[in-house]
Design a protein around this motif. Structure first.
Motif, PDB file in Angstrom:
ATOM      1  N   ALA A  41      28.793  76.740  12.905  1.00  0.00           N
ATOM      2  CA  ALA A  41      29.378  76.597  14.111  1.00  0.00           C
ATOM      3  C   ALA A  41      28.519  76.119  15.208  1.00  0.00           C
ATOM      4  O   ALA A  41      29.008  75.502  16.224  1.00  0.00           O
ATOM      5  N   THR A  42      27.078  76.369  15.271  1.00  0.00           N
ATOM      6  CA  THR A  42      26.173  75.897  16.059  1.00  0.00           C
ATOM      7  C   THR A  42      26.257  74.249  16.528  1.00  0.00           C
ATOM      8  O   THR A  42      26.015  74.023  17.615  1.00  0.00           O
ATOM      9  N   GLY A  43      26.675  73.718  15.806  1.00  0.00           N
ATOM     10  CA  GLY A  43      26.685  72.408  15.896  1.00  0.00           C
ATOM     11  C   GLY A  43      27.698  71.884  16.867  1.00  0.00           C
ATOM     12  O   GLY A  43      27.530  70.896  17.774  1.00  0.00           O
ATOM     13  N   PHE A  44      28.956  72.484  17.004  1.00  0.00           N
ATOM     14  CA  PHE A  44      29.937  72.253  17.864  1.00  0.00           C
ATOM     15  C   PHE A  44      29.377  72.055  19.268  1.00  0.00           C
ATOM     16  O   PHE A  44      29.407  71.242  20.165  1.00  0.00           O
ATOM     17  N   PRO A  45      28.959  73.298  19.795  1.00  0.00           N
ATOM     18  CA  PRO A  45      28.521  73.378  21.158  1.00  0.00           C
ATOM     19  C   PRO A  45      27.278  72.538  21.448  1.00  0.00           C
ATOM     20  O   PRO A  45      27.112  72.048  22.632  1.00  0.00           O
ATOM     21  N   VAL A  46      26.321  72.599  20.497  1.00  0.00           N
ATOM     22  CA  VAL A  46      25.256  71.630  20.807  1.00  0.00           C
ATOM     23  C   VAL A  46      25.489  70.137  20.879  1.00  0.00           C
ATOM     24  O   VAL A  46      25.396  69.458  21.866  1.00  0.00           O
ATOM     25  N   HIS A  47      26.496  69.622  20.107  1.00  0.00           N
ATOM     26  CA  HIS A  47      26.871  68.187  20.158  1.00  0.00           C
ATOM     27  C   HIS A  47      27.767  68.009  21.572  1.00  0.00           C
ATOM     28  O   HIS A  47      27.627  66.971  22.301  1.00  0.00           O
ATOM     29  N   ARG A  48      28.510  69.064  21.948  1.00  0.00           N
ATOM     30  CA  ARG A  48      29.493  68.942  22.986  1.00  0.00           C
ATOM     31  C   ARG A  48      28.612  68.887  24.348  1.00  0.00           C
ATOM     32  O   ARG A  48      28.675  68.186  25.294  1.00  0.00           O
ATOM     33  N   HIS A  49      27.351  69.804  24.325  1.00  0.00           N
ATOM     34  CA  HIS A  49      26.629  69.743  25.299  1.00  0.00           C
ATOM     35  C   HIS A  49      25.700  68.327  25.633  1.00  0.00           C
ATOM     36  O   HIS A  49      25.457  67.683  26.561  1.00  0.00           O
ATOM     37  N   ALA A  50      24.965  68.116  24.539  1.00  0.00           N
ATOM     38  CA  ALA A  50      24.127  66.699  24.382  1.00  0.00           C
ATOM     39  C   ALA A  50      24.652  65.578  24.569  1.00  0.00           C
ATOM     40  O   ALA A  50      24.126  64.730  25.116  1.00  0.00           O
ATOM     41  N   VAL A  51      26.084  65.430  24.233  1.00  0.00           N
ATOM     42  CA  VAL A  51      26.450  64.072  24.540  1.00  0.00           C
ATOM     43  C   VAL A  51      26.651  63.808  26.101  1.00  0.00           C
ATOM     44  O   VAL A  51      26.537  62.734  26.509  1.00  0.00           O
ATOM     45  N   ARG A  52      26.691  64.835  26.863  1.00  0.00           N
ATOM     46  CA  ARG A  52      26.686  64.634  28.432  1.00  0.00           C
ATOM     47  C   ARG A  52      25.518  63.659  28.733  1.00  0.00           C
ATOM     48  O   ARG A  52      25.451  63.059  29.803  1.00  0.00           O
ATOM     49  N   TYR A  53      24.354  63.919  27.934  1.00  0.00           N
ATOM     50  CA  TYR A  53      23.248  63.471  28.474  1.00  0.00           C
ATOM     51  C   TYR A  53      22.841  61.987  27.588  1.00  0.00           C
ATOM     52  O   TYR A  53      22.527  60.971  28.308  1.00  0.00           O
ATOM     53  N   LEU A  54      23.208  62.068  26.268  1.00  0.00           N
ATOM     54  CA  LEU A  54      22.741  61.087  25.304  1.00  0.00           C
ATOM     55  C   LEU A  54      23.865  59.896  25.142  1.00  0.00           C
ATOM     56  O   LEU A  54      23.469  58.745  24.756  1.00  0.00           O
ATOM     57  N   TYR A  55      25.262  60.218  25.391  1.00  0.00           N
ATOM     58  CA  TYR A  55      26.241  59.405  25.372  1.00  0.00           C
ATOM     59  C   TYR A  55      27.092  59.349  26.677  1.00  0.00           C
ATOM     60  O   TYR A  55      26.568  58.765  27.456  1.00  0.00           O
TER      61      TYR A  55
END
Length: 324
Positions: free
Chosen positions: A127-141
């Motif tokens: 499950a942890t992959g979903f909130p991390v991807h959702r947050h990180a794309v704000r900066y990296l994408y």
């Protein structure tokens, strides 16, 4: 604690049948997981996983992350790529991982018995992959639209089925996910020994024994100078790319100045990486899968660098900052 019975991986309803399919070519995960920017997200996801006492105890007692950190990272990355780009091999990789974790059991820091394949623990790791991807794309994408966020979650559920999770082990929708996630943050997470190791800036790490021989020799020679900077960067990205509510639940500090630095770093990354040629932008397994998908007509032909610049705005409306 009774060892949990392992569910079938062939069908989520428990009946024999075809293997669950991996995420489709051209989907959100096809853009994110194979892109080199995905490497920057992995430390945050791993740290959020091991902040759960049971997962942290399992990694502490059974993983080679201290004795063979680079080999452990390479094996994890190869496995992750198979979940998304492996095609028919994806489900077999899921079965291999379950076999590998059958003997991972013990007692966590609170004296509670755990088993790696317990649905509660196995589902949290996924499950942890979903909130991390959702947050990180704000900066990296760039931030997800609501439609992209829902698409990411549904594709992440597909990956969960590949790994052997049953439908009842994971929330079925984004709306159901957030109460589950916040409940784990509130009740379970802690800054345990594994978390402290993963954000430490004073640990001794060997130089990577990966890549071409000249690069390995150069790193070995320069490692005393490189290591402190690498550890500081790892801590910065681990904490910064972790969702704020998760870092607060674990007790990881983050300042306004660090947030400004992360935003500047993100602007550079999301400007430069889309301009790279495919051989530099995507990891090897992703490049090969994309080549096969284009040959089969499931992805559009590759675009030259000059056209990528001109078409970037168009693709940003479809995906989080990238063309497939």
């Amino acid at each position: 604690m009774t060892r949990p019975r392992e569910p079938l991986t062939r069908r989520t309803d428990g009946r024999a049948g075809p293997d669950p399919p991996p995420p489709p070519p051209g989907g959100v995960l096809w853009t994110l997981v194979g892109d080199v920017r995905g490497l920057l997200m992995l430390p945050a996801a791993l740290t959020l996983q091991v902040a759960h006492p049971a997962v942290g105890a399992g990694v502490d007692e059974h993983s080679a992350f201290r004795t063979d950190p680079w080999g452990r990272a390479e094996r994890s990355l190869r496995s992750l790529q198979l979940w998304v780009y492996g095609g028919d091999a994806a489900a077999e990789e899921g079965r291999r991982l379950r076999r590998l974790h059958r003997g991972v059991a013990g007692t966590d820091s609170s004296g509670r018995r755990y088993h790696a394949l317990s649905p509660e623990h196995y589902a949290w790791v996924h499950a942890t992959g979903f909130p991390v991807h959702r947050h990180a794309v704000r900066y990296l994408y760039r931030p997800f639209t609501e439609a992209q966020e829902r698409r990411l979650y549904q594709e992440w559920l597909m990956v969960g089925r590949v790994l052997g999770l049953r439908d009842r082990d994971m929330p079925a929708t984004v709306e159901e996910f957030w109460p589950y996630y916040r409940g784990v943050l509130a009740r379970e997470l802690e800054a345990n020994a594994v978390v402290r190791d993963l954000v430490a800036t004073d640990r001794v790490l060997p130089p990577p024994a990966l890549g071409p021989l000249p690069l390995r020799l150069l790193l070995r020679l320069c490692w005393p100078l490189v290591l402190p900077r690498f550890l500081r960067l790892r801590r910065f990205l681990t904490i910064g790319l972790m969702p704020p509510d998760a870092r607060a639940a674990i007790g990881l500090p983050w300042t306004c100045e660090q947030e400004r630095r992360l935003r500047r770093f993100g602007r550079v990354v999301r400007t430069v990486v889309p301009l790279l040629p495919e051989r530099m932008r995507y990891l090897p397994q992703a490049r090969e899968a994309r080549r096969r998908a284009r040959a089969g007509g499931r992805l559009p032909p590759g675009r030259a660098r000059r056209r990528a610049v001109r078409l970037r705005a168009r693709w940003c409306r479809m995906m989080p900052g990238d063309a497939p």
